[in-house]
Design an enzyme around this catalytic site. Structure first.
Site, PDB file in Angstrom:
ATOM      1  CG  ASP A  55      39.376  38.977  33.274  1.00 33.87           C
ATOM      2  OD1 ASP A  55      40.615  38.974  33.427  1.00 33.87           O
ATOM      3  OD2 ASP A  55      38.661  39.918  33.680  1.00 33.87           O
TER       4      ASP A  55
ATOM      5  CG  ASP B 268      48.096  46.125  39.080  1.00 35.91           C
ATOM      6  OD1 ASP B 268      48.921  45.799  39.941  1.00 35.91           O
ATOM      7  OD2 ASP B 268      47.525  45.300  38.354  1.00 35.91           O
TER       8      ASP B 268
END
Ligand code: GLP
Length: 261
Positions: free
Chosen positions: A141, A72
Site C-alpha cells: 500500500d 520499526d
C-alpha cells in the site's frame, strides 16, 4: 529521485549492497565518527543482507564503526518471538557480521511507556549524529517503515495502528492468520526518514507495482507515504522489471536512459 531498474531481485540486491558498501567505505568511519545506518525488515532486504554478510566475511566491508537504527517493531512481541524484528535482525544480519550489539538500535515494542520509547529513539538518532543512509522497503500500500496510508508526512517516531491490508499481507509470517499479526507497531515517522541524509529503497516484484507507480508518477500524498521521497534531496529507489508493470513506458525509458551504465 533516482529510479534504478534492474532485471530481477538478485541484481537489484547486488546493486544496493555494492552501493551501500561504497558509501560506507568512502565515509571512512571511526569510533569518533561512526556511520549511522537505518535498516528495514521484511522479505525485500533479505538478499541485500546476504550480500552484505558475504562482503563482510570477505573483508570488503566492516561494521565495526557502524551504528544501526531499525525502522520499526511490532508492539507486544518480545525479542524471543521469532517474528519480532529484533529476532529478524539478529538471525538475518547481526549475528553474521562484526557489529558490536551495543551499536544496534531497535525500538522496544514491549516498553511500559511506548510514547517515551519513541521519543527516546528520536533523541538517540540525534545523539548519534543523524542517519547517514536509511535503507528501506515498501509495503504493497506504499507504506514506508510502518507509515500506513494517511500518516502525516512530517510524522516522528510513534505508535501506529496497522491496516487490515498490512496485517493480511504480513500474516504469511504468522501462520497465515491476520489475527496473529500485532495490531499496532512502533515506527520511525516519515519526517524521521526524510531527515536521513540519503534514503535507498528496494521495491521488487509485481505486487509492488501499483505502489511504485503511485510513488514515482503520482503526487506527493500521505495516501502513498513513499511518495515523500519526491521531496528528498537524495533518494534512490531500486526496483526490478516486474515492479515497473504499472509505470508508463515513457517513465521506464526515461530512467533507464539516464541511469544507463
Ligand atoms: C513491513 C515493514 C516495512 C516493509 C514492508 C514490506 O510492513 N514494516 O518496513 O518495507 O513490510 O515487506 P516486504 O519486503 O516483505 O514486502
Amino acid at each position: 529521485m533516482r529510479l534504478i531498474i534492474k532485471e530481477n531481485y538478485g541484481s537489484a540486491c547486488l546493486w544496493v549492497s555494492e552501493y551501500i558498501t561504497g558509501r560506507i567505505n568512502a565515509f571512512r568511519a571511526s569510533a569518533q565518527r561512526p556511520f549511522v545506518l537505518g535498516l528495514p525488515t521484511g522479505s525485500s532486504p533479505l538478499g541485500i543482507y546476504r550480500e552484505l554478510i558475504s562482503l563482510n566475511k570477505m573483508g570488503k566491508l566492516s561494521f565495526e564503526h557502524i551504528i544501526t537504527f531499525n525502522m520499526d517493531e511490532y508492539v507486544g512481541l518480545d525479542a524471543a518471538h521469532p517474528q519480532s524484528y529484533k529476532a529478524f535482525m539478529r538471525e538475518n544480519l547481526f549475528k553474521h557480521i562484526d557489529i558490536p550489539e551495543a551499536q544496534t538500535n531497535i525500538l522496544n515494542g514491549m516498553a511500559a511507556d511506548l510514547a517515551g520509547e519513541c521519543d527516546n529513539y528520536e533523541k538517540k538518532i540525534i545523539e548519534a549524529g543523524g542517519i547517514e543512509l536509511f535503507l528501506g522497503g515498501m509495503g504493497e500500500d506504499g507504506h514506508i517503515a510502518f507509515n500506513e496510508p494517511g500518516s502525516s508526512l512530517t510524522s516522528r517516531t510513534r505508535i501506529k495502528t496497522l491496516t487490515k491490508e498490512t496485517r493480511e499481507v504480513n500474516s504469511r509470517f504468522f501462520e497465515g492468520d491476520p489475527a496473529k499479526v500485532p495490531a499496532t507497531a512502533l515506527t520511525v515517522g516519515v519526517g524521521t526518514i526524510m531527515e536521513a541524509r540519503e534514503v535507498v529503497i528496494i521495491a521488487c516484484g509485481r505486487r509492488k507495482a501499483r505502489a511504485l507507480a503511485a510513488a514515482v508518477e503520482g503526487c506527493v500524498t500521505h495516501l502513498w507515504t513513499l511518495s515523500c521521497l519526491q521531496m528528498h534531496p537524495k533518494a534512490i529507489i531500486v526496483c526490478d522489471e516486474d515492479a515497473t508493470d504499472e509505470l508508463k513506458v515513457g517513465t521506464v525509458r526515461y530512467f533507464k536512459d539516464i541511469e544507463r551504465e
